[in-house]
Design a protein around this motif. Structure first.
Motif, PDB file in Angstrom:
ATOM      1  N   SER A  45      29.278  22.524  58.750  1.00 31.01           N
ATOM      2  CA  SER A  45      27.874  22.530  59.323  1.00 31.01           C
ATOM      3  C   SER A  45      26.705  22.841  58.722  1.00 31.01           C
ATOM      4  CB  SER A  45      28.287  23.720  60.350  1.00 31.01           C
ATOM      5  OG  SER A  45      27.833  24.983  59.730  1.00 31.01           O
ATOM      6  N   PRO A  46      25.505  22.466  59.143  1.00 33.41           N
ATOM      7  CA  PRO A  46      24.339  22.576  58.384  1.00 33.41           C
ATOM      8  C   PRO A  46      23.947  23.960  57.810  1.00 33.41           C
ATOM      9  CG  PRO A  46      23.808  21.221  60.371  1.00 33.41           C
ATOM     10  CD  PRO A  46      25.438  21.750  60.506  1.00 33.41           C
ATOM     11  N   SER A  47      24.310  24.903  58.736  1.00 32.56           N
ATOM     12  CA  SER A  47      24.100  26.260  58.167  1.00 32.56           C
ATOM     13  C   SER A  47      25.127  26.516  57.128  1.00 32.56           C
ATOM     14  CB  SER A  47      24.432  27.402  59.503  1.00 32.56           C
ATOM     15  OG  SER A  47      25.643  27.162  60.050  1.00 32.56           O
ATOM     16  N   THR A  48      26.358  26.182  57.196  1.00 33.03           N
ATOM     17  CA  THR A  48      27.333  26.402  55.984  1.00 33.03           C
ATOM     18  C   THR A  48      26.893  25.517  54.957  1.00 33.03           C
ATOM     19  OG1 THR A  48      28.980  26.537  57.794  1.00 33.03           O
ATOM     20  CG2 THR A  48      29.852  26.350  55.377  1.00 33.03           C
ATOM     21  N   PHE A  49      26.398  24.380  55.102  1.00 31.71           N
ATOM     22  CA  PHE A  49      25.984  23.674  53.750  1.00 31.71           C
ATOM     23  C   PHE A  49      24.849  24.427  53.015  1.00 31.71           C
ATOM     24  CE2 PHE A  49      22.392  20.973  52.521  1.00 31.71           C
ATOM     25  CZ  PHE A  49      22.852  20.324  51.421  1.00 31.71           C
ATOM     26  N   ALA A  50      23.829  25.046  53.831  1.00 34.84           N
ATOM     27  CA  ALA A  50      22.862  25.835  53.320  1.00 34.84           C
ATOM     28  C   ALA A  50      23.276  26.947  52.497  1.00 34.84           C
ATOM     29  CB  ALA A  50      21.827  26.261  54.205  1.00 34.84           C
ATOM     30  N   LEU A  51      24.334  27.582  53.125  1.00 36.09           N
ATOM     31  CA  LEU A  51      24.884  29.076  52.346  1.00 36.09           C
ATOM     32  C   LEU A  51      25.642  28.456  51.107  1.00 36.09           C
ATOM     33  CD1 LEU A  51      25.436  31.687  52.093  1.00 36.09           C
ATOM     34  CD2 LEU A  51      27.845  31.263  53.695  1.00 36.09           C
ATOM     35  N   PHE A  53      25.060  25.715  49.340  1.00 34.14           N
ATOM     36  CA  PHE A  53      24.270  25.101  48.353  1.00 34.14           C
ATOM     37  C   PHE A  53      23.486  26.461  47.484  1.00 34.14           C
ATOM     38  CE2 PHE A  53      20.095  23.606  46.618  1.00 34.14           C
ATOM     39  CZ  PHE A  53      20.429  22.326  46.322  1.00 34.14           C
ATOM     40  N   ALA A  54      23.239  27.426  48.487  1.00 36.68           N
ATOM     41  CA  ALA A  54      22.471  28.449  47.913  1.00 36.68           C
ATOM     42  C   ALA A  54      23.301  29.393  46.858  1.00 36.68           C
ATOM     43  CB  ALA A  54      22.002  29.465  49.100  1.00 36.68           C
ATOM     44  N   ILE A  55      24.950  29.263  47.341  1.00 35.14           N
ATOM     45  CA  ILE A  55      25.576  29.970  46.136  1.00 35.14           C
ATOM     46  C   ILE A  55      25.990  29.333  45.200  1.00 35.14           C
ATOM     47  CG2 ILE A  55      27.893  30.770  46.094  1.00 35.14           C
ATOM     48  CD1 ILE A  55      28.020  31.252  48.944  1.00 35.14           C
ATOM     49  N   ASN A  56      25.601  27.801  45.158  1.00 33.52           N
ATOM     50  CA  ASN A  56      25.854  27.205  44.046  1.00 33.52           C
ATOM     51  C   ASN A  56      24.618  27.397  43.103  1.00 33.52           C
ATOM     52  OD1 ASN A  56      27.329  24.111  45.689  1.00 33.52           O
ATOM     53  ND2 ASN A  56      28.185  25.758  44.477  1.00 33.52           N
ATOM     54  N   VAL A  57      23.338  27.457  43.634  1.00 30.52           N
ATOM     55  CA  VAL A  57      22.224  27.984  42.793  1.00 30.52           C
ATOM     56  C   VAL A  57      22.380  29.172  42.372  1.00 30.52           C
ATOM     57  CG1 VAL A  57      19.589  28.025  42.815  1.00 30.52           C
ATOM     58  CG2 VAL A  57      20.769  26.306  44.054  1.00 30.52           C
ATOM     59  N   ALA A  58      22.581  30.293  43.222  1.00 29.57           N
ATOM     60  CA  ALA A  58      22.873  31.707  42.858  1.00 29.57           C
ATOM     61  C   ALA A  58      23.710  31.675  41.398  1.00 29.57           C
ATOM     62  CB  ALA A  58      23.111  32.380  43.981  1.00 29.57           C
ATOM     63  N   MET A  59      24.866  31.044  41.489  1.00 28.90           N
ATOM     64  CA  MET A  59      25.625  30.857  40.190  1.00 28.90           C
ATOM     65  C   MET A  59      24.801  30.634  38.985  1.00 28.90           C
ATOM     66  SD  MET A  59      28.761  31.626  39.373  1.00 28.90           S
ATOM     67  CE  MET A  59      29.688  31.696  40.866  1.00 28.90           C
TER      68      MET A  59
END
Length: 195
Positions: A45-51, A53-59
Motif C-alpha cells: 500500500s502507499p502508506s507501507t511504501f512510505a514506511l 522507503f523511510a526505513i531504507n533511508v534511516a539505514m
C-alpha cells in the motif's frame, strides 16, 4: 575555472570521486524505481511504501552514525573500502535474489542503501585532503557529477524497464561493482596518512 581544472586534473582525487559517484548512483537508481519495486512489483500500500522507503533511508543514517564513531579508530580510506566492498557484495546478492519475496529483498536493499553511510563521507573527506584551499570547488564538482550520473543511471534502469526487477537490480549491481573495482585498482598509489 582554474580551481575546477585542478580538481579534474588530479588523478587520485578523481578516482575517489568517480568511484563514489558510481556507488551513489546505485541509490539514485533505487530512488527512481522504488515505487515500482514496492507498490507495483510487491503490491504494498502507499502508506507501507512510505514506511519502507523511510526505513531504507534511516539505514543510511544509522550506518553513517556508526561510521562517525568508527572513523575515530579507523582511517577513512579503510572505512571507504569496507563500504564499497559491502555495497558491491550486496549488489550481487540483490541481483541474485531479485525473484525472492519482499521479506528477503527489503533488508538487502536497506543495507545496500545504508552502505553509503560508509562511502559518501569518507570519500569526500579523502578528496578534500587534496584541496584544502579550494574545497568548495571540489565539493561543487562532486555534487554536479553525483546528481548527473545518478540521474543517468536512473534513466538507464527506467529505459530498460520490462516489468521485472532485472534492469533495476542489474544497474545497482554493475555500478557498485564498478565503483569498488575502480577504487581497488585505481587507488594503488594512494598512501593513507595514519595519525
Amino acid at each position: 575555472i582554474q580551481n575546477y581544472k585542478a580538481v579534474l586534473g588530479h588523478k587520485t582525487a578523481m578516482i575517489f570521486i568517480v568511484a563514489q559517484i558510481l556507488c551513489t548512483s546505485g541509490m539514485y537508481t533505487f530512488i527512481t524505481s522504488s515505487s515500482f519495486i514496492y507498490m507495483e512489483h510487491f503490491h504494498v500500500s502507499p502508506s507501507t511504501f512510505a514506511l519502507f522507503f523511510a526505513i531504507n533511508v534511516a539505514m543510511m543514517m544509522i550506518l553513517g552514525r556508526l561510521n562517525a564513531q568508527l572513523v575515530k579508530t579507523y582511517h577513512p580510506f579503510t572505512l571507504l573500502k569496507f563500504g564499497m566492498g559491502m555495497q558491491a557484495l550486496l549488489g550481487i546478492i540483490l541481483f541474485s535474489a531479485q525473484n525472492q519475496t519482499i521479506y528477503i529483498l527489503f533488508p538487502i536493499i536497506g543495507l545496500y542503501v545504508g552502505s553509503l553511510g560508509f562511502i559518501f563521507s569518507n570519500s569526500v573527506s579523502l578528496v578534500l585532503e587534496f584541496f584544502p584551499s579550494i574545497s568548495a570547488s571540489a565539493n561543487a564538482i562532486i555534487g554536479v557529477l553525483q546528481y548527473s550520473v545518478g540521474a543517468l543511471m536512473g534513466f538507464v534502469a527506467s529505459s530498460l524497464h520490462d516489468d521485472t526487477l532485472f534492469p533495476i537490480t542489474g544497474v545497482m549491481m554493475v555500478v557498485s561493482l564498478s565503483g569498488m573495482l575502480l577504487m581497488m585498482f585505481g587507488s594503488r598509489g594512494y598512501r593513507p596518512c595514519y595519525k
